[in-house]
Design a protein around this motif. Structure first.
Motif, PDB file in Angstrom:
ATOM      1  N   VAL A  82      -0.688   6.369  -6.558  1.00  0.00           N
ATOM      2  CA  VAL A  82      -0.450   7.572  -5.610  1.00  0.00           C
ATOM      3  C   VAL A  82       0.372   8.680  -5.684  1.00  0.00           C
ATOM      4  N   THR A  83       1.025   9.696  -5.552  1.00  0.00           N
ATOM      5  CA  THR A  83       1.494  10.344  -5.036  1.00  0.00           C
ATOM      6  C   THR A  83       1.336  11.557  -3.883  1.00  0.00           C
ATOM      7  N   ILE A  84       1.750  10.915  -2.901  1.00  0.00           N
ATOM      8  CA  ILE A  84       1.378  11.599  -1.553  1.00  0.00           C
ATOM      9  C   ILE A  84       2.439  12.384  -0.980  1.00  0.00           C
ATOM     10  N   ASP A  85       2.141  13.560   0.289  1.00  0.00           N
ATOM     11  CA  ASP A  85       2.079  14.056   1.093  1.00  0.00           C
ATOM     12  C   ASP A  85       2.065  13.804   3.258  1.00  0.00           C
ATOM     13  N   LEU A  86       3.185  12.685   3.567  1.00  0.00           N
ATOM     14  CA  LEU A  86       2.961  12.228   4.758  1.00  0.00           C
ATOM     15  C   LEU A  86       4.048  13.474   5.824  1.00  0.00           C
ATOM     16  N   GLU A  87       2.774  13.620   7.197  1.00  0.00           N
ATOM     17  CA  GLU A  87       3.724  14.059   8.403  1.00  0.00           C
ATOM     18  C   GLU A  87       3.182  13.392   9.458  1.00  0.00           C
ATOM     19  N   ALA A  88       3.743  12.900  10.234  1.00  0.00           N
ATOM     20  CA  ALA A  88       3.651  11.711  11.235  1.00  0.00           C
ATOM     21  C   ALA A  88       4.222  12.660  12.815  1.00  0.00           C
ATOM     22  N   LYS A  89       2.980  12.697  13.606  1.00  0.00           N
ATOM     23  CA  LYS A  89       3.242  13.067  14.767  1.00  0.00           C
ATOM     24  C   LYS A  89       2.699  12.005  16.487  1.00  0.00           C
ATOM     25  N   VAL A  90       4.020  12.270  16.899  1.00  0.00           N
ATOM     26  CA  VAL A  90       3.481  10.987  18.262  1.00  0.00           C
ATOM     27  C   VAL A  90       3.478  12.300  19.304  1.00  0.00           C
ATOM     28  N   ASP A  91       2.684  11.756  20.133  1.00  0.00           N
ATOM     29  CA  ASP A  91       2.465  12.840  21.601  1.00  0.00           C
ATOM     30  C   ASP A  91       1.796  14.105  20.955  1.00  0.00           C
ATOM     31  N   GLY A  92       1.191  14.203  19.917  1.00  0.00           N
ATOM     32  CA  GLY A  92       1.187  15.589  19.284  1.00  0.00           C
ATOM     33  C   GLY A  92       1.763  16.723  18.980  1.00  0.00           C
ATOM     34  N   GLU A  93       3.419  15.985  18.795  1.00  0.00           N
ATOM     35  CA  GLU A  93       4.924  16.610  18.316  1.00  0.00           C
ATOM     36  C   GLU A  93       5.387  16.267  16.722  1.00  0.00           C
ATOM     37  N   VAL A  94       5.497  17.286  15.548  1.00  0.00           N
ATOM     38  CA  VAL A  94       5.582  16.491  14.496  1.00  0.00           C
ATOM     39  C   VAL A  94       7.306  15.825  15.101  1.00  0.00           C
ATOM     40  N   LEU A  95       7.365  14.721  13.936  1.00  0.00           N
ATOM     41  CA  LEU A  95       8.535  13.913  14.567  1.00  0.00           C
ATOM     42  C   LEU A  95       9.685  14.556  13.336  1.00  0.00           C
ATOM     43  N   PRO A  96      11.018  14.946  13.552  1.00  0.00           N
ATOM     44  CA  PRO A  96      11.391  14.842  13.145  1.00  0.00           C
ATOM     45  C   PRO A  96      12.830  14.698  11.583  1.00  0.00           C
ATOM     46  N   ASP A  97      11.156  13.056  11.267  1.00  0.00           N
ATOM     47  CA  ASP A  97      12.014  12.248  10.424  1.00  0.00           C
ATOM     48  C   ASP A  97      10.297  11.700  10.671  1.00  0.00           C
ATOM     49  N   GLY A  98       9.321  12.899  10.249  1.00  0.00           N
ATOM     50  CA  GLY A  98       8.221  11.967  10.165  1.00  0.00           C
ATOM     51  C   GLY A  98       7.421  12.320   9.244  1.00  0.00           C
ATOM     52  N   VAL A  99       8.530  13.616   7.967  1.00  0.00           N
ATOM     53  CA  VAL A  99       7.609  14.352   6.846  1.00  0.00           C
ATOM     54  C   VAL A  99       8.084  13.942   5.916  1.00  0.00           C
ATOM     55  N   ALA A 100       7.181  13.380   4.895  1.00  0.00           N
ATOM     56  CA  ALA A 100       7.858  13.291   3.149  1.00  0.00           C
ATOM     57  C   ALA A 100       6.476  13.558   2.774  1.00  0.00           C
ATOM     58  N   ASP A 101       7.750  14.272   0.982  1.00  0.00           N
ATOM     59  CA  ASP A 101       6.478  14.981   0.264  1.00  0.00           C
ATOM     60  C   ASP A 101       6.847  13.622  -0.613  1.00  0.00           C
ATOM     61  N   GLY A 102       5.726  13.828  -1.875  1.00  0.00           N
ATOM     62  CA  GLY A 102       6.082  13.481  -2.384  1.00  0.00           C
ATOM     63  C   GLY A 102       6.316  11.523  -3.639  1.00  0.00           C
ATOM     64  N   VAL A 103       5.604  10.786  -2.672  1.00  0.00           N
ATOM     65  CA  VAL A 103       5.917   9.620  -2.194  1.00  0.00           C
ATOM     66  C   VAL A 103       4.878   9.222  -2.939  1.00  0.00           C
ATOM     67  N   GLN A 104       5.258   8.591  -3.818  1.00  0.00           N
ATOM     68  CA  GLN A 104       4.462   7.779  -4.500  1.00  0.00           C
ATOM     69  C   GLN A 104       4.665   5.920  -3.892  1.00  0.00           C
ATOM     70  N   TYR A 105       2.990   5.607  -4.189  1.00  0.00           N
ATOM     71  CA  TYR A 105       2.492   4.436  -3.370  1.00  0.00           C
ATOM     72  C   TYR A 105       1.587   3.627  -4.094  1.00  0.00           C
ATOM     73  N   THR A 106       1.790   2.342  -4.714  1.00  0.00           N
ATOM     74  CA  THR A 106       1.053   1.534  -5.503  1.00  0.00           C
ATOM     75  C   THR A 106       0.196   1.135  -4.378  1.00  0.00           C
ATOM     76  N   ILE A 107      -0.840   0.879  -4.083  1.00  0.00           N
ATOM     77  CA  ILE A 107      -1.759   0.713  -3.371  1.00  0.00           C
ATOM     78  C   ILE A 107      -2.894  -1.545  -3.248  1.00  0.00           C
ATOM     79  N   GLY A 108      -2.496  -0.962  -1.812  1.00  0.00           N
ATOM     80  CA  GLY A 108      -2.614  -2.618  -1.869  1.00  0.00           C
ATOM     81  C   GLY A 108      -1.222  -3.385  -1.571  1.00  0.00           C
ATOM     82  N   SER A 109       0.347  -2.838  -2.154  1.00  0.00           N
ATOM     83  CA  SER A 109       1.478  -3.115  -2.232  1.00  0.00           C
ATOM     84  C   SER A 109       2.209  -3.578  -0.804  1.00  0.00           C
ATOM     85  N   GLY A 110       1.912  -3.078  -0.277  1.00  0.00           N
ATOM     86  CA  GLY A 110       2.149  -3.177   1.616  1.00  0.00           C
ATOM     87  C   GLY A 110       3.563  -2.377   2.160  1.00  0.00           C
ATOM     88  N   GLU A 111       3.840  -1.967   1.130  1.00  0.00           N
ATOM     89  CA  GLU A 111       5.227  -0.822   1.159  1.00  0.00           C
ATOM     90  C   GLU A 111       5.603  -0.646   2.038  1.00  0.00           C
TER      91      GLU A 111
END
Length: 480
Positions: free
Chosen positions: A165-194
């Motif tokens: 799957v090609t995915i976009d990610l956004e991570a928040k801590v205490d409701g605030e988006v982390l400076p390094d918490g955004v990534a777009d176009g990440v390819q991930y194999t489901i079940g790989s645990g990576e």
């Protein structure tokens, strides 16, 4: 100079040394010269202050302290050589008498290599795994090769395990988006645990355009160790397609023309791998049996230093690179602190015993290391370190580690001698021939692994001069 050696226990001695005062002359001259360069006395040019003036202004004790500290390493080394001692680590030096113009006397307690009697190892017998390659193992090997040549094609369906799957990610801590918490176009194999914990469950069942939110503990970045709310959006689902296992695949994935030839090569490679593992297993088990037969006293301080070194390397190097601390590591391993301490001590004892007994075997069998053997070992060590042979060789020379490498090769040859004398059979009852030259060469790696990080060899060299410096108060207390 007179010296005597008193054996305190099988691994520790006390040296008693008496030095006529005239043997301190060179060190006294050097002390006056050094102090001369450091002080200023009105009426005298710098460096030209007479000795009697230095004595009057700064005290004879300061000169004696400097002279004794300068001379002690030489006198200690001379006493070690005279006693033909194989010392380990730094000595504990105590100045027992210092009579100006008459005598310097001191004692030095230091660990020594124990005398070891090599046991009769000709009767050692061990059992190792047989070299049996099954059809299932060959098939698994081919499937792994097949997986490497898989292709992906976009599909219009819900994502399932094994899909990319090609995915976009956004991570928040205490409701605030982390400076390094955004990534777009990440390819991930489901079940790989990576990626993040929980992502497999979040994206499984989503089609392109689908979104989900999940909570996960961050493994790195600015908020490492914190729980984050992660939003994920699937932008594409692609299915992995494996090539058919046929002659065409054999030609694509190898130098062979047919699938049968590829299978035969897979069998040969698996046999070679198992043969290497079998040789390593034999060396490890023969070494274990040898250690059971030998009585090897362990110096207490050396053992304590070795345990501390192993713990330090684990906590500050290995675990640090994985982003773990000791508490988290023990949690993952399911061990208590007491179990970890006991295991570390056991490994340290084995490492020291291995080095001691194999070094004794090297001496007994008069084993030498050729330049070719040293070069081959250096090449293997360079490869395992990820450095080029030239870079590794330069680091070894600059670090003064050539004797350490020579010792590793010699211990490997000593272990090979024991393995050759032992009887090795596999689980099918067949006797195993380990006389292959390449396998004997690799014995050094088994010995090295068992004695890994053992500091005995480095500590066995001549004690550093700094460790023999006398304390100023002792020098002054004993003066006169």
């Amino acid at each position: 100079m007179k010296s005597a050696v008193e054996t305190l226990n099988p691994t520790r001695v006390r040296l008693t040394v008496e030095v006529p005062f005239e043997e301190l002359k060179d060190s006294l001259d050097a002390a006056y010269k050094k102090i001369n360069q450091q002080v200023t006395v009105k009426g005298f040019r710098k460096g030209k202050v007479p000795a009697r003036v230095i004595d009057q202004r700064f005290g004879r004790g300061a000169v004696l302290e400097e002279a004794v500290n300068d001379a002690l390493p030489k006198f200690y080394t001379d006493a070690v050589n005279e006693g033909e001692l194989n010392v380990l680590g730094q000595p504990e030096v105590d100045i027992t008498e210092l009579k100006d113009g008459e005598l310097l006397a001191f004692t030095a307690e230091v660990d020594v290599r124990p005398a070891i009697e090599i046991p009769d190892y000709s009767g050692i017998e061990v059992t190792v795994d047989a070299i049996d390659v099954t059809d299932e193992e060959i098939q698994k090997s081919l499937e792994q090769l097949r997986d490497r040549f898989a292709s992906t094609n976009p599909v219009e369906r819900a994502a399932a395990e094994g899909d990319v799957v090609t995915i976009d990610l956004e991570a928040k801590v205490d409701g605030e988006v982390l400076p390094d918490g955004v990534a777009d176009g990440v390819q991930y194999t489901i079940g790989s645990g990576e990626l993040l914990d929980g992502i497999d469950e979040a994206v499984t069942g989503l089609e392109a355009g689908g979104e989900a939110t999940f909570t996960s503990e961050l493994k790195g970045g600015t908020a490492e160790g914190k729980n984050a709310e992660v939003s994920v959006k699937v932008t594409q689902v692609a299915a992995r397609e494996l090539p058919e296992l046929d002659d065409e695949f054999a030609q694509l994935a190898s130098e062979f023309d047919t699938l049968e030839e590829l299978k035969a090569d897979s069998r040969r490679r698996l046999e070679d791998s198992k043969r290497y593992d079998q040789a390593t297993q034999a060396q490890e088990r023969v070494l274990d049996e040898l250690l059971k037969l030998a009585e090897v006293p362990i110096p207490e301080k050396l053992l304590a230093d070795e345990i501390n070194t192993r713990k330090h390397n684990l906590e500050h190097h290995q675990l640090g690179q994985m982003g773990l601390d000791l508490a988290k590591y023990l949690e993952i391993q399911g061990k208590t602190q007491e179990e970890f301490d006991a295991e570390t001590e056991e490994q340290a004892v084995k490492g020291i015993k291995t080095q001691f007994i194999l070094d004794e075997l090297v001496n007994k069998e008069k084993l030498n290391v050729s330049q070719e053997e040293l070069t081959e070992h250096l090449m293997r060590r360079a490869q395992s370190s990820g450095m080029s042979p030239d870079q590794f060789a330069q680091a070894v020379v600059e670090g003064g580690q050539v004797p350490m490498l020579v010792g590793e090769v010699a211990r490997g040859k000593a272990l090979a001698v024991v393995v050759e004398a032992a009887k090795v059979v596999d689980t099918n009852g067949a006797e195993v021939d380990l006389s292959d030259e390449e396998e004997e060469t690799e014995a050094g790696e088994t010995a090295e692994a068992s004695a890994e990080e053992t500091a005995a060899e480095d500590k066995g060299e001549a004690a550093d001069a700094g460790a023999t410096e006398a304390k100023a108060d002792k020098a002054e207390k004993n003066e006169g």
